[in-house]
Design a protein around this motif. Structure first.
Motif, PDB file in Angstrom:
ATOM      1  N   ILE C  59       0.874  -1.181   0.000  1.00 40.26           N
ATOM      2  CA  ILE C  59       0.000   0.000   0.000  1.00 40.26           C
ATOM      3  C   ILE C  59       0.907   1.226   0.000  1.00 40.26           C
ATOM      4  O   ILE C  59       1.695   1.412   0.930  1.00 40.26           O
ATOM      5  N   ILE C  60       0.796   2.036  -1.046  1.00 41.65           N
ATOM      6  CA  ILE C  60       1.584   3.274  -1.131  1.00 41.65           C
ATOM      7  C   ILE C  60       0.599   4.423  -1.094  1.00 41.65           C
ATOM      8  O   ILE C  60      -0.164   4.647  -2.044  1.00 41.65           O
ATOM      9  N   ARG C  61       0.610   5.173  -0.014  1.00 35.18           N
ATOM     10  CA  ARG C  61      -0.402   6.224   0.129  1.00 35.18           C
ATOM     11  C   ARG C  61      -0.024   7.488  -0.646  1.00 35.18           C
ATOM     12  O   ARG C  61       1.091   7.620  -1.156  1.00 35.18           O
ATOM     13  N   SER C  62      -0.941   8.409  -0.684  1.00 39.12           N
ATOM     14  CA  SER C  62      -0.854   9.559  -1.596  1.00 39.12           C
ATOM     15  C   SER C  62       0.405  10.394  -1.402  1.00 39.12           C
ATOM     16  O   SER C  62       0.930  10.507  -0.298  1.00 39.12           O
ATOM     17  N   HIS C  63       0.859  11.009  -2.498  1.00 38.18           N
ATOM     18  CA  HIS C  63       1.943  11.987  -2.496  1.00 38.18           C
ATOM     19  C   HIS C  63       3.312  11.407  -2.143  1.00 38.18           C
ATOM     20  O   HIS C  63       4.235  12.173  -1.870  1.00 38.18           O
TER      21      HIS C  63
END
Lengths: 249, 249, 249
Positions: C59-63
């Motif tokens: 999971i790679i979250r925003s920005h």
């Protein structure tokens, strides 16, 4: 424009074309949402999807992310690149600077000011008219890592200066002042001046005085005009409590 | 491509399709602007819209935001997610790492290096060839919160190590060195070595020596080659001042 | 959708429309990539373009921005606005919070947890099951600025609390614990409890006990269940080493 159909957007809002607004968002009137902002991001835990509610007159600057499940009063301001997670309840005119990490499950009174890079852990309770400066951390785990969550309380009108850490469960009383780079390992009484690593209570905040300008703490008189007029009565109430408390320190 | 018509873009620039460039931007030749960058963001105060001027050969990495009303010399480098607000005047080859917050109204000489997560308050004045490491904060309010702004001065060739705080109005002299996690509550003389919380001057920077490599401070001899050749004469000038100053410490 | 043709994307991935994925990316199955993420950013040095390899279930979250030239085991999690540069080798289930700066050329064992705003310098070596809290910095330059790189080693099961700095070349032994706001200027032995600025070894971690819950360090018993079952055997091994080491402190 990436605004989900279910989102409720108030009148006269200016929303950047690159902002992303999920359908659980309730945005008041006259709000500004800048580029690359995400509003209503899903919370990490398995919740019923919940609303993100933002009052009138908010300004959310670029690259910030606000999760679902929080409620902000009117005149919210958020700087660039800040993260505000789920479970926040905030009063009017919370000002959050840039690159803050508000980890969620926290409460804020009215007219609170967070400068850049403030880290607020889950379980933190913050009163009215509090000021927190850059790189301050409120912690919550008394035996890290333990999974326990014992939040910090920062009461009305308190000030925490840059790069200080408040240890789990500690309370800063009304109008308390924590100097820069302090490690707060004890409760600080109302009107108390606390400083150092290890930290120490060194007297009442009235000890803080700027010679050139002859300004003196508590700050409620000399800095009152930085707040909207509607806040002045509340400032006077807090000032009275702090002045009384200082007499016993 | 989101480049306003009024923006003046130099030759051979590479600008990401997702970057946003407002019409008050003047960008030199051979610049790189990465994804999700905003150039020329409006200042928060009621100003006449002013230019953001960036010299030749700049690299602005992703997610950074540069406000209007600042001027940067050639060979600017900005890392990811940094914020550079209005009123900055910078010389050549300023290097700003990732996640910096430059709050504006500040000046930088030539060849200044800021690592990641540096916080520069309004009113800060920085000379040539200064090095500032992560999580350093320059402050400006002598009685926070007071609205007063008394900036920090960091003179040529000074070094501030990680997680240190410079209190309002303090000056670091030419070639001064502040150790990691120091709280700088006094001026530091040229060539001075200052460390601790509470902080203390403990002698000249020549005390800093790395036994294995036999390298010794001041750094101008052993690290000169990390700078472009055009900087070497300036480095030699600073070195002479610092060597002289060290004799009296 | 901004996914380069050469990128190899696993099955059932959810990739936001605004994410940017370069052609040197190898992404496993069942991954989530959120908005405004950049995967496979070019490294700054003149390298042959290299892969960014991310295992299943990330999971790679925003920005967030991940550079080429790194390899992450399965179940990677990255928060919002983090930067992970080239040359990282990480085991399974690395969890990186928001606004981290991993400067590259670093190694991480399995099940490592970095909270928000952690700064990991080049040359840092981190074992299994390590915990690092906000605003911790691992440094690497013994005479800044010198260009020398002498990394920090943090062995299995160690804990570094918020706003601490580890000086260049220092080693935290297995299960060592560094208190909040500590300046680590010496090696800390396995099972050692180290705290303060200046920092000091004050005994074994078994001194850390939370009275209300009767929980006591080392943390491997009372917090084991926060990890997947597959980690429990490794936790038991580390616990045995730390318990033995504590006897001699």
């Amino acid at each position: 424009l990436s605004i989900a159909k279910g989102a409720r957007i108030g009148a006269r809002c200016q929303i950047a074309a690159t902002a992303i607004i999920y359908d659980n968002v309730i945005l008041g009137d006259d709000c500004i949402v800048e580029d690359f902002v995400v509003l209503g991001h899903a919370a990490r835990r398995a919740l019923n999807r919940d609303h993100l509610s933002i009052g009138n007159g908010a300004i959310i600057r670029s690259h910030s992310v606000l999760y679902e499940g929080s409620t902000f009063g009117r005149s919210l301001q958020v700087g660039h690149g800040s993260l505000l997670r789920e479970g926040i309840e905030a009063g009017v005119n919370l000002q959050v600077g840039s690159m803050n990490a508000l980890e969620g499950d926290a409460s804020f009174g009215d007219w609170v000011r967070l400068h850049s890079n403030v880290h607020i852990s889950k379980g933190t309770k913050i009163g009215d008219l509090v000021w927190i400066f850059p790189y301050v951390v409120t912690t919550n785990d008394p035996l890290p890592p333990s999974g326990m969550c014992v939040g910090v309380t920062i009461e009305d009108g308190a000030v925490v200066c840059t790069s200080s850490v408040i240890l789990p469960g500690k309370t800063l009383g009304t109008g308390a002042f924590v100097g820069a780079m302090s490690r707060v390992s004890a409760d600080v009484p109302a009107g108390g001046l606390y400083i150092g690593n290890p930290g120490k209570l060194i007297g009442p905040v009235t000890k803080l005085r700027h010679l050139e300008s002859d300004k003196q703490h508590p700050w409620y008189n000399h800095h009152r005009d930085a707040y909207p007029v509607e806040a002045h009565a509340r400032i006077a109430e807090i000032a009275a409590i702090v002045e009384e408390a200082c007499k016993n320190l």
